[in-house]
Write an enzyme that holds these catalytic residues in place. Sequence first.
Site, PDB file in Angstrom:
ATOM      1  N   GLY A 290     -34.252 -26.659   7.953  1.00 38.51           N
ATOM      2  CA  GLY A 290     -33.522 -26.817   9.206  1.00 38.51           C
ATOM      3  C   GLY A 290     -34.265 -27.768  10.125  1.00 38.51           C
TER       4      GLY A 290
ATOM      5  N   GLN B   1     -36.528 -31.984  17.994  1.00 41.44           N
ATOM      6  CA  GLN B   1     -37.692 -32.216  17.132  1.00 41.44           C
ATOM      7  C   GLN B   1     -37.844 -33.693  16.756  1.00 41.44           C
ATOM      8  OE1 GLN B   1     -36.602 -28.774  14.357  1.00 41.44           O
ATOM      9  NE2 GLN B   1     -38.827 -28.804  14.249  1.00 41.44           N
TER      10      GLN B   1
ATOM     11  N   CYS C 164     -42.188 -23.958  10.906  1.00 40.10           N
ATOM     12  CA  CYS C 164     -41.433 -24.959  11.660  1.00 40.10           C
ATOM     13  C   CYS C 164     -42.022 -26.329  11.367  1.00 40.10           C
ATOM     14  CB  CYS C 164     -41.528 -24.643  13.152  1.00 40.10           C
ATOM     15  SG  CYS C 164     -40.615 -25.795  14.193  1.00 40.10           S
ATOM     16  N   LEU C 165     -41.155 -27.324  11.187  1.00 38.86           N
ATOM     17  CA  LEU C 165     -41.646 -28.667  10.878  1.00 38.86           C
ATOM     18  C   LEU C 165     -42.441 -29.255  12.050  1.00 38.86           C
ATOM     19  CD1 LEU C 165     -38.580 -30.165   8.963  1.00 38.86           C
ATOM     20  CD2 LEU C 165     -40.731 -29.317   8.010  1.00 38.86           C
TER      21      LEU C 165
ATOM     22  N   HIS D 134     -33.218 -19.765  14.480  1.00 42.60           N
ATOM     23  CA  HIS D 134     -34.442 -20.533  14.751  1.00 42.60           C
ATOM     24  C   HIS D 134     -34.078 -21.913  15.314  1.00 42.60           C
ATOM     25  CE1 HIS D 134     -38.567 -22.101  13.317  1.00 42.60           C
ATOM     26  NE2 HIS D 134     -37.899 -23.195  13.639  1.00 42.60           N
ATOM     27  N   GLU D 135     -33.076 -22.564  14.692  1.00 41.58           N
ATOM     28  CA  GLU D 135     -32.697 -23.920  15.134  1.00 41.58           C
ATOM     29  C   GLU D 135     -32.015 -23.891  16.508  1.00 41.58           C
ATOM     30  OE1 GLU D 135     -34.153 -26.147  13.628  1.00 41.58           O
ATOM     31  OE2 GLU D 135     -34.616 -24.993  11.828  1.00 41.58           O
TER      32      GLU D 135
ATOM     33  N   HIS E  33     -34.446 -23.791  19.254  1.00 41.29           N
ATOM     34  CA  HIS E  33     -35.002 -25.106  19.590  1.00 41.29           C
ATOM     35  C   HIS E  33     -34.188 -25.777  20.698  1.00 41.29           C
ATOM     36  CE1 HIS E  33     -38.314 -26.078  16.903  1.00 41.29           C
ATOM     37  NE2 HIS E  33     -37.651 -25.671  15.837  1.00 41.29           N
TER      38      HIS E  33
HETATM   39 NI    NI Z   1     -38.422 -25.203  13.945  1.00 39.72          NI
END
Ligand code: NI
Length: 172
Positions: free
Chosen positions: A45, A50, A94-95, A136-137, A140
């Site tokens: 995701g 991000q 998380c990226l 989660h997304e 963000h």
């Molecule tokens: Ni994340």
Amino acid sequence: MKRDILLHPDPRLKKVCAPVADLSDELRRLADDMLETMYDAPGIGLAAPQVGVLSRLIVLDCVKEEGAAPRPTVMFNPEVLAVSEKTNVYEEGCLSIPEQFGEVTRPAEVEVAWIDREGRAQTAGFDGLWATCVQHEIDHLNGKLFIDHLKPLRRQMITRKMVKLKRERARA
Ligand code: NI
């Protein structure tokens, strides 16, 4: 085209993102770039903030089975309509916070409404990893990271490690 993923701590990851008004070609291109960036990472995701764009757009694909067809999913203005009382605990990552993980408790099932890549209104229910990932997304888009669900000490420890990692990367 791949985009650079912002690393925590970054003020852009703490902002509430603005709703998308019209689906332009530019926004579709951004969604495609985000999918490419996510698959390349690899991740399941990615949210627009991000990659430094403060718009309500997320992409995800939580298909994990070997050989299964990918399910690239683009959501503009995603909104949680309902959540289950039943919860699930997942070890999240998380990226934007590479190599750090933590257990987060979230509703096990969610119903989500969004606008798809073609501009159509969609509603669907998600469970398992998809439910965790979509929540989660969406977090963000509200300036919230998975570490904000952890205890303060754990969050501070991860943030300190990230500050150090960013310093090292800046020097390299
Ligand atoms: Ni994340």
